[in-house]
Design an enzyme around this catalytic site. Structure first.
Site, PDB file in Angstrom:
ATOM      1  N   THR A  87       0.823  -1.211   0.000  1.00 45.28           N
ATOM      2  CA  THR A  87       0.000   0.000   0.000  1.00 45.28           C
ATOM      3  C   THR A  87       0.855   1.257   0.000  1.00 45.28           C
ATOM      4  O   THR A  87       0.595   2.207  -0.759  1.00 45.28           O
ATOM      5  CB  THR A  87      -0.938   0.002   1.223  1.00 45.28           C
ATOM      6  OG1 THR A  87      -1.839  -1.100   1.120  1.00 45.28           O
ATOM      7  CG2 THR A  87      -1.734   1.294   1.299  1.00 45.28           C
ATOM      8  N   GLN A 195      -1.015  -8.213  -8.129  1.00 46.97           N
ATOM      9  CA  GLN A 195      -1.559  -9.544  -8.374  1.00 46.97           C
ATOM     10  C   GLN A 195      -0.820 -10.309  -9.475  1.00 46.97           C
ATOM     11  O   GLN A 195      -1.001 -11.514  -9.614  1.00 46.97           O
ATOM     12  CB  GLN A 195      -3.045  -9.444  -8.745  1.00 46.97           C
ATOM     13  CG  GLN A 195      -3.933  -8.949  -7.619  1.00 46.97           C
ATOM     14  CD  GLN A 195      -3.940  -9.883  -6.425  1.00 46.97           C
ATOM     15  OE1 GLN A 195      -3.719 -11.080  -6.546  1.00 46.97           O
ATOM     16  NE2 GLN A 195      -4.180  -9.323  -5.248  1.00 46.97           N
ATOM     17  N   ALA A 213       4.806  -8.120  -1.269  1.00 50.69           N
ATOM     18  CA  ALA A 213       5.386  -9.442  -1.046  1.00 50.69           C
ATOM     19  C   ALA A 213       4.371 -10.463  -0.556  1.00 50.69           C
ATOM     20  O   ALA A 213       4.455 -11.648  -0.903  1.00 50.69           O
ATOM     21  CB  ALA A 213       6.539  -9.347  -0.048  1.00 50.69           C
ATOM     22  N   CYS A 338     -19.329  -4.862   0.886  1.00 53.03           N
ATOM     23  CA  CYS A 338     -20.492  -4.202   1.480  1.00 53.03           C
ATOM     24  C   CYS A 338     -20.579  -4.617   2.933  1.00 53.03           C
ATOM     25  O   CYS A 338     -20.869  -5.767   3.248  1.00 53.03           O
ATOM     26  CB  CYS A 338     -21.759  -4.585   0.726  1.00 53.03           C
ATOM     27  SG  CYS A 338     -23.227  -3.716   1.315  1.00 53.03           S
TER      28      CYS A 338
END
Length: 393
Positions: A87, A195, A213, A338
């Protein structure tokens, strides 16, 4: 069949048979990563920025890990930077790429299905006075090539962002075509390859790339940021002497070594593992469509990641389905995102125009077996039927 959500705790036999199908979030630690991590705890604990013997040894190990990443990615070692997570690598790529191109403009172009990390970086960019253009995708989740080319050719575009393959539905994006459009317009392309790394090659032509990683069997807490030579990039963080000034703080060397070892290992077996997992995914796609009424299989059936399959069930709450499957020993994810706290459906599925509720994503890994998949396929129809009966369907 009783209420699948009211079942008691999984017994010991069930836990042994439990199947982890959420590798797109985090893959179990690869044996190569475990071996490297344990060895590095004894041999790689010193500060690689110092000059004494232990530090020089640590520096050699860090350089070796960087060289491994560079070889797998087909880049120069000095283009590879290690960050604290996937991130944070995304944030650094987007915000640093935008900062480096302030003179060119303040517009960010991105696909409608980027990871939330890109969206959050974009939100910060907007708060700072920048602008953003979102490029739509088709029903399979593939970005519109003509709309992309038009968006990146507009005046004032500083950076374009395109995920290499959807983390929610697996559809592979036309990175090469997008990169060509960016090149024609003089706009750097950032690719989120979280991915794809360790599973399939990422086409060239990009200027910035990131990975995580834990997606390929490395430890959590290691991200990789690649900034190609000639790319204008300015760190969005305070100046630091580490990682050529691109990332602050001391590197977690044992974790980095484990990440490098596991990336090398999965890269070596990617073709064989990919073929096996892709066959299992095909099995799931066909069986779910045949045995579960009112179901929608989403994503490209052919041009996709080998390990991800996503489907949506009408008249079923996604969280209830996840809970019921967990009771039966299946760890899966919901692309619907959701929850009772946000009540917001997946932006990826919404952008595709497909069902956003009753959604399940299976993402397999090297230890996933045919037996686990077959057991899932055998139990899923009954679980869905029971949940639908609860709401009178």
């Amino acid at each position: 069949m009783g209420d699948p959500r009211q079942a008691g705790p999984i017994d010991q036999g069930e836990s042994v048979r439990g199947a982890y199908f959420d590798a797109a979030t985090a893959t179990p630690l690869h044996p190569a990563a475990r071996e490297a991590l344990l060895g590095a705890l004894d041999d790689g604990w010193a500060d690689p920025g110092k000059l004494y013997t232990q530090a020089r040894r640590a520096r050699q190990l860090l350089d070796a890990a960087r060289a491994t990443f560079a070889q797998v990615l087909g880049v120069r070692p000095d283009e590879v930077t290690f960050t604290g997570s996937g991130t944070t690598a995304v944030h650094a790529a987007v915000l640093g790429g935008l900062a480096g191109r302030r003179r060119a403009g303040a517009a960010l172009v991105r696909s409608a299905i980027e990871h939330s990390a890109v969206l959050h970086a974009g939100e910060q960019h907007l708060r700072s006075g920048g602008t953003e253009t979102t490029v739509p995708v088709d029903l399979l989740g593939r970005v519109d090539g003509d709309a992309w080319a038009k968006a990146v050719s507009a005046p004032g575009v500083a950076l374009a962002s395109l995920i290499s393959a959807s983390h929610e539905v697996g559809t592979v994006q036309p990175v090469a075509t997008a990169a060509a459009a960016c090149r024609d317009s003089g706009v750097p392309l950032y690719v989120d390859a979280a991915q794809s790394l360790g599973r399939m090659p990422v086409p060239g032509g990009w200027s910035l790339l990131t990975g995580s990683a834990r997606k390929w069997g490395g430890p959590p807490g290691v991200g990789v940021l690649v900034v190609r030579k000639g790319t204008r990039w300015v760190s969005p963080y305070p100046a630091d002497d580490r990682e050529s000034g691109r990332w602050p703080g001391a590197p977690d060397l044992p974790a980095i070594l484990a990440a490098a070892a596991s990336l090398h290992a999965v890269h070596e077996t990617a073709a064989v593992d990919g073929e096996r997992l892709s066959a299992l995914v095909d099995r799931v796609r066909a069986a779910v469509a045949a045995t579960v009424p009112d179901v929608e299989i989403v994503g490209d059936p052919v041009d996709r990641l080998p390990h991800i399959v996503t489907f949506s069930c009408l008249y079923v709450d996604g969280e209830a389905l996840l809970t019921a499957l967990d009771r039966r020993g299946f760890a899966v994810s919901s692309g619907s995102a959701c929850t009772s706290s946000t009540l917001q459906p997946s932006h990826v599925l919404a952008a595709m125009g497909v069902l956003t509720h009753g959604n399940i994503r299976l993402s397999l890994h090297r230890d996933s077996t045919t037996e686990q998949v077959d057991r899932f396929l055998a139990e899923l129809p009954g679980i869905v039927a029971a949940l639908r009966a609860e709401v009178g369907m």
